[in-house]
Design an enzyme around this catalytic site. Structure first.
Site, PDB file in Angstrom:
ATOM      1  N   PHE A 110       0.849  -1.194   0.000  1.00 37.52           N
ATOM      2  CA  PHE A 110       0.000   0.000   0.000  1.00 37.52           C
ATOM      3  C   PHE A 110       0.889   1.251   0.000  1.00 37.52           C
ATOM      4  O   PHE A 110       1.908   1.284   0.686  1.00 37.52           O
ATOM      5  CB  PHE A 110      -0.907  -0.032   1.230  1.00 37.52           C
ATOM      6  CG  PHE A 110      -2.005   0.982   1.195  1.00 37.52           C
ATOM      7  CD1 PHE A 110      -3.148   0.763   0.443  1.00 37.52           C
ATOM      8  CD2 PHE A 110      -1.898   2.161   1.907  1.00 37.52           C
ATOM      9  CE1 PHE A 110      -4.168   1.697   0.406  1.00 37.52           C
ATOM     10  CE2 PHE A 110      -2.914   3.113   1.877  1.00 37.52           C
ATOM     11  CZ  PHE A 110      -4.054   2.885   1.125  1.00 37.52           C
TER      12      PHE A 110
ATOM     13  N   ASP B  20       0.914  -5.357   7.668  1.00 40.58           N
ATOM     14  CA  ASP B  20      -0.203  -4.426   7.544  1.00 40.58           C
ATOM     15  C   ASP B  20      -1.478  -5.267   7.385  1.00 40.58           C
ATOM     16  O   ASP B  20      -1.616  -6.016   6.415  1.00 40.58           O
ATOM     17  CB  ASP B  20       0.029  -3.526   6.321  1.00 40.58           C
ATOM     18  CG  ASP B  20      -1.060  -2.485   6.158  1.00 40.58           C
ATOM     19  OD1 ASP B  20      -2.213  -2.747   6.556  1.00 40.58           O
ATOM     20  OD2 ASP B  20      -0.763  -1.401   5.627  1.00 40.58           O
TER      21      ASP B  20
ATOM     22  N   TYR C  73     -11.683   1.208  10.324  1.00 45.12           N
ATOM     23  CA  TYR C  73     -12.844   1.782   9.619  1.00 45.12           C
ATOM     24  C   TYR C  73     -13.254   0.953   8.419  1.00 45.12           C
ATOM     25  O   TYR C  73     -14.224   1.262   7.756  1.00 45.12           O
ATOM     26  CB  TYR C  73     -12.567   3.237   9.215  1.00 45.12           C
ATOM     27  CG  TYR C  73     -11.259   3.466   8.486  1.00 45.12           C
ATOM     28  CD1 TYR C  73     -11.133   3.203   7.137  1.00 45.12           C
ATOM     29  CD2 TYR C  73     -10.142   3.944   9.173  1.00 45.12           C
ATOM     30  CE1 TYR C  73      -9.941   3.411   6.474  1.00 45.12           C
ATOM     31  CE2 TYR C  73      -8.938   4.156   8.522  1.00 45.12           C
ATOM     32  CZ  TYR C  73      -8.841   3.884   7.169  1.00 45.12           C
ATOM     33  OH  TYR C  73      -7.649   4.084   6.525  1.00 45.12           O
ATOM     34  N   LYS C  74     -12.514  -0.128   8.111  1.00 48.05           N
ATOM     35  CA  LYS C  74     -12.871  -0.986   6.981  1.00 48.05           C
ATOM     36  C   LYS C  74     -13.790  -2.104   7.490  1.00 48.05           C
ATOM     37  O   LYS C  74     -14.922  -1.836   7.839  1.00 48.05           O
ATOM     38  CB  LYS C  74     -11.594  -1.495   6.316  1.00 48.05           C
ATOM     39  CG  LYS C  74     -10.831  -0.320   5.687  1.00 48.05           C
ATOM     40  CD  LYS C  74      -9.475  -0.656   5.099  1.00 48.05           C
ATOM     41  CE  LYS C  74      -8.875   0.599   4.463  1.00 48.05           C
ATOM     42  NZ  LYS C  74      -7.477   0.456   4.094  1.00 48.05           N
TER      43      LYS C  74
ATOM     44  N   ARG D 169     -12.895  -2.610  -8.178  1.00 49.67           N
ATOM     45  CA  ARG D 169     -12.742  -3.432  -6.975  1.00 49.67           C
ATOM     46  C   ARG D 169     -14.106  -3.608  -6.300  1.00 49.67           C
ATOM     47  O   ARG D 169     -14.805  -2.637  -6.043  1.00 49.67           O
ATOM     48  CB  ARG D 169     -11.759  -2.731  -6.045  1.00 49.67           C
ATOM     49  CG  ARG D 169     -11.244  -3.594  -4.935  1.00 49.67           C
ATOM     50  CD  ARG D 169     -10.175  -2.885  -4.145  1.00 49.67           C
ATOM     51  NE  ARG D 169     -10.727  -1.785  -3.361  1.00 49.67           N
ATOM     52  CZ  ARG D 169     -10.058  -1.155  -2.399  1.00 49.67           C
ATOM     53  NH1 ARG D 169      -8.817  -1.495  -2.123  1.00 49.67           N
ATOM     54  NH2 ARG D 169     -10.621  -0.187  -1.716  1.00 49.67           N
TER      55      ARG D 169
END
Ligand SMILES: *Cc1c(COP(=O)(O)O)cnc(C)c1O
Length: 416
Positions: free
Chosen positions: A126, A203, A228-229, A376
């Site tokens: 990322f 991660d 928050y995902k 996605r």
């Protein structure tokens, strides 16, 4: 393969965790939400808890509220530790953002290996991870060794192993690839890193709440992740960090804040951090966001990672099957085809993916776009139904086969 909507309805009726959808605020049943891997939905208990925390605790208790807020980051961390990551209480705590935690833990790991000069990561990691590591390497005069990864197939453990030697201090990778959803082999990579005496930092942003994370089995050293995902804690909610118990007292993070201090309110002259996970905190934690993590993580823990993972694999396989049946000649799978190699999202490649994304949003389907030319589809298993997959893929089929997406702006916006 049964392509009917009725088939999707039958699958929903048989879903052992289907009822968890009723625990979320869903004001528009027609909206197909395929972005729970970027921002999860709002749990009803979170809304109630935040109202209470605002009106009664902040409004009424005022400063006295800190008697209960002071250890909230650890309490929420314990729920994530036991119910989401399968590690022990006292190994996880909420703090800062994933980016900041990555900096803190990577710095701590590098300080623990002063004679070594190399950080290993991959070119598909990322962006924030690569930037933080690049900055650390620059500031310390270290080498950042970047291994090439296929953006659709994911990290190749053999290539990582080939980049390791006894000058490597730290290996830092994502467990689930943000673009393709490919799962990295945490056990093989951690074992190879430990063989040369390097520490590992994982991660878990796209892993926590969607897949089993083998921190324990692999003996991984350090990890960070956001809430928050898949943990549904809301925009900007605090991130978590994991430090294996036996490393905690040995590692020291670079930001010596008072929330890591042994007797914080003694206001003593020198920094003397506690031995436990609290030493990785810095300053005053965000209480409202912390409550949102506590509630979001509790729902995930209640459903249980094994059930969530089973459902996510079924949803992603179903998505791929519908994509192949309806759009096989126009859309290419850009994720591993084996569900055992995937996290909880599926990515397709199409040269006009950006325009298709805009057309989908206009048709009340929310996916997201990732460069280059990737669509996605996030399948958060707590509230995504088989019927949502059917609806979303049917609207995608109509948009792609009719060519109606060509009416949408071809230039990418600032936020994707
Ligand atoms: C979402 C995400 C992040 C975000 O980091 P922040 O500091 O919360 O902005 C980091 N890493 C990965 C792999 C992500 O998917």
């Amino acid at each position: 393969m049964d392509l009917s909507r009725q088939y999707a309805e039958t699958r929903d009726a048989q879903d052992p965790i289907g009822h968890f959808r009723t625990r979320f605020h869903i004001p528009d049943e027609r909206l197909v939400y395929f972005d729970g891997n970027s921002l999860g939905r709002l749990p009803l208990t979170t809304r109630d808890r935040l109202h209470d925390a605002i009106d009664r605790e902040w409004g009424g208790e005022l400063i006295r509220g800190w008697d209960t807020w002071i250890d909230l980051a650890g309490r929420a961390g314990d729920v994530i530790a036991e119910g989401v990551l399968g590690v022990a209480r006292g190994e996880v705590i909420l703090s800062d953002s994933s980016s900041v935690n990555l900096f803190k833990l990577a710095s701590a790991a590098l300080d623990a290996s002063p004679g070594r000069h190399v950080i290993v990561t991959d070119d598909d990691n990322f962006p924030t991870d690569r930037y933080v590591l690049e900055g650390l390497a620059r500031a310390r005069g270290l080498e950042l060794r970047i291994v090439a990864t296929d953006i659709d197939a994911g990290v190749d453990p053999a290539r990582i192993a080939a980049a390791l030697d006894d000058d490597v201090a730290l290996v830092c990778l994502s467990h689930v690839a943000y673009r393709s959803g490919a799962l990295a082999d945490m056990v093989a990579i951690t074992t190879a890193a430990h063989r040369v005496g390097a520490l590992t930092l994982w991660d878990l942003c796209h892993s926590a709440g969607s897949v089993p994370v083998p921190l324990r089995e692999s003996g991984a050293d350090l990890a960070v992740g956001c809430t928050y995902k898949y943990l549904n804690a809301g925009p900007g909610a605090p991130a978590f960090l994991y430090v294996r118990r036996d490393l905690q007292a040995r590692l020291r993070q670079p930001i010596w804040g008072w929330f890591g201090q042994r007797d914080q309110f003694a206001m003593d002259a020198g920094y003397d951090p506690v031995e436990s996970i609290e030493r990785f905190q810095v300053g005053t934690p965000p209480v409202l966001g912390g409550y949102a993590v506590l509630e979001g993580a509790r729902i995930t823990a209640e459903a249980g990672i094994p059930c969530l993972y089973d459902k996510s694999a079924e949803l992603s396989s179903y998505t791929i099957q519908l994509g192949e049946a309806w759009l096989g000649d126009r859309l290419a799978l850009a994720s591993p085809s084996d569900p055992g190699q995937r996290g909880s999202h599926v990515t397709f490649h199409h040269p006009q993916a950006w325009q298709i994304c805009q057309a989908l949003k206009a048709a009340k389907v929310i996916p997201d776009f990732r460069t280059p030319e990737r669509l996605r589809i996030g399948l958060a298993p707590l509230y995504t139904r088989f019927v949502d997959v059917w609806e979303g893929m049917a609207r995608l089929r109509d948009i792609v086969t009719s060519g109606s997406y060509r009416e949408f702006e071809a230039v990418r916006g600032r936020v994707t």
